[in-house]
Write an enzyme that holds these catalytic residues in place. Structure first.
Site, mmCIF file in Angstrom:
data_model
loop_
_atom_site.group_PDB
_atom_site.id
_atom_site.type_symbol
_atom_site.label_atom_id
_atom_site.label_comp_id
_atom_site.label_asym_id
_atom_site.label_seq_id
_atom_site.Cartn_x
_atom_site.Cartn_y
_atom_site.Cartn_z
ATOM 1 N N HIS A 27 -7.934 -5.677 -0.859
ATOM 2 C CA HIS A 27 -6.486 -4.706 -0.744
ATOM 3 C C HIS A 27 -5.694 -5.809 -0.282
ATOM 4 C CE1 HIS A 27 -4.091 -0.991 -0.811
ATOM 5 N NE2 HIS A 27 -3.676 -1.038 0.330
ATOM 6 N N ASP B 150 0.038 -3.804 -3.984
ATOM 7 C CA ASP B 150 -1.032 -3.252 -3.736
ATOM 8 C C ASP B 150 -0.819 -1.835 -3.430
ATOM 9 O OD1 ASP B 150 -3.996 -3.262 -5.537
ATOM 10 O OD2 ASP B 150 -4.441 -3.181 -3.722
ATOM 11 N N SER C 127 0.612 -0.937 -0.242
ATOM 12 C CA SER C 127 -0.044 -0.260 -0.133
ATOM 13 C C SER C 127 0.709 1.015 -0.269
ATOM 14 C CB SER C 127 -1.263 0.313 0.999
ATOM 15 O OG SER C 127 -1.737 0.746 1.070
#
Length: 454
Positions: A252, A182, A158
């Site tokens: 996610h 991601d 992230s």
């Protein structure tokens, strides 16, 4: 990307010291919702894990003494992302342990929870840049003590993916590898490469996209970008908000669990370079000859084995589908159908394979398939398990028409070919002259195909 500033001197630079006998192991900072509400200042802590003591984190403190890290070994940095509640990531230490099981190296967990734990996401984005400045200084000190930038692998999740990119850019793209899991989308979508992770940030950049329609990024960022299940909705994740917080984070977070499965080698996931997800599902991308004897790339930790070819190609988008739970990998087959109905038929196909104490199922339902007389329909069948030796199989046809008469699919030939390596297996299984009645499962023993050029 983000250039070092005077903020560097205001940050805590955590570096190496030897662990004194009896010294307690250090742990990831555990904060709570209170910290996230009132806000926290950036305080970067680096925890070193090694094969000698894989469950004990050693806090690396700033010191003028020679480094306690064995800098002759390669180093992996694991960098978490936004932590709105301040709790430690459940996957963090298991991932560090899996890296150590695969290879003898330094594993450094980058604990920037004091900067990431904030209900104000935009504040955490700003803190991520300060964290990158801190980490850049640390790596430069490593380099001064003899570490090779070539041997550094950064795994960022992230916001951590973009932190890796900022560090890589500050070091002129000289670190060996960045893996982006991601990479965060909000505040980064549509930005120029210098403001996010980019393939120029390291010698090799591989990226996985699992939430492109919400928390992740849609555009390709690396030398190879993986889009499991198309990159959006992941199997096994909640479909409605009634499931609570899991609805928001499951897609996610799936990127981390897929990558961890590639580390423990529960099963290998082969990804197929393709222009679009629809082309992949339509079996238009099963030719892997451009990658030579290695075949199409294996997703995850070992994709670096395809580095030379991927660098030559420049940028590659790859697709694969997964199961909804472990083991995530599927077994890929090409399934060809030659029909002889007088009228065009539409519908879906479900295939089951059976072997000794093994079974697997594939449902091809991404769209209504068109079956025309004397026309071959090529399908990608992805099975939820492995059947080493197929002893029998079944096929079910459905037109998905609720009202009206039931349809039939008259088949001249079915052909099943497992996709493995650079080409399909030379041995294919067939069935000739078959009548598929709607929603009726037909079971049979396949035989070796007569014509290998079906």
């Amino acid at each position: 990307m983000y250039a070092p500033t005077c903020l560097l001197y205001a940050l805590v630079i955590s570096m190496w010291v030897d662990k004194a006998p009896g010294q307690a192991c250090d742990t990831f900072t555990d904060l709570d919702l209170h910290h996230a509400i009132v806000g926290t200042e950036v305080n970067v802590r680096l925890l070193l894990y090694s094969r000698a003591d894989p469950e004990c984190g050693r806090l690396l403190l700033h010191s003028a003494a020679p480094p306690a890290m064995n800098l002759s070994l390669p180093t992996t940095f694991i960098i978490h992302g936004f932590r709105p509640t301040g709790s430690p990531p459940v996957w963090l230490l298991p991932m560090a342990e899996l890296v150590l099981e695969r290879e003898d190296r330094n594993v450094v967990v980058v604990d920037w929870n004091y900067g990431a734990a904030n209900i104000d996401y935009f504040r955490s984005v700003r803190n991520s840049k300060d964290t990158a400045t801190n980490l850049t200084a640390f790596i430069r000190t490593m380099q001064e003590h003899g570490a090779s930038l070539d041997s550094i692998h950064m795994i960022g999740i992230s916001l951590g993916a973009h932190i890796s990119g900022f560090v890589g850019a500050d070091l002129n793209g000289s670190i060996g590898r960045i893996t982006g899991l991601d990479a965060a989308g909000p505040m980064f979508a549509g930005k120029l490469p210098e403001y996010r992770l980019d393939r120029t940030d390291a010698q090799f950049v591989d990226v996985i996209h699992t939430d492109i329609d919400a928390l992740g990024l849609r555009e390709p960022l690396g030398h190879i970008d993986f889009y499991p299940n198309g990159g959006a909705d992941q199997l096994g994740c909640p479909k409605t908000i009634l499931k609570g917080v899991a609805y928001f984070k499951c897609d996610h977070q799936r990127s981390t669990f897929l990558f961890m499965e590639s580390l423990n080698k529960t099963c290998e996931i082969r990804a197929f370079p393709c222009t679009t997800y629809d082309d992949f599902l339509d079996a238009r991308c099963t030719d892997c000859t451009q990658f030579g004897a290695q075949g199409c790339p294996i997703f995850g930790y070992d994709v670096v084995k395809w580095k030379d070819t991927l660098l030559r190609l420049g940028q590659t988008k790859s697709f694969f589908n997964t199961n909804g739970a472990k083991p995530y990998c599927r077994t890929n087959y090409r399934f060809d159908v030659l029909t002889w109905n007088q009228e065009v038929q539409w519908g879906y196909i479900t295939i089951k394979l059976y072997g000794k104490n093994q079974s697997a199922k594939a449902t091809i339902d991404h769209k209504r398939l068109k079956f025309e007389k004397y026309t071959e329909t090529q399908l990608l069948a992805q099975f939820d398990g492995v059947v080493e030796t197929v002893e029998k199989m079944s096929v079910t046809y459905s037109s998905a028409i609720v009202l009206g008469p039931k349809h039939k699919l008259r088949v001249l030939q079915l052909r099943l070919q497992r996709i493995e390596g650079s080409t399909s297996l030379s041995r294919s299984l067939c069935r000739y002259d078959l009548l598929l009645k709607e929603k009726e499962e037909v079971t049979f023993r396949p035989i070796p195909c007569v014509d290998s050029n079906f």
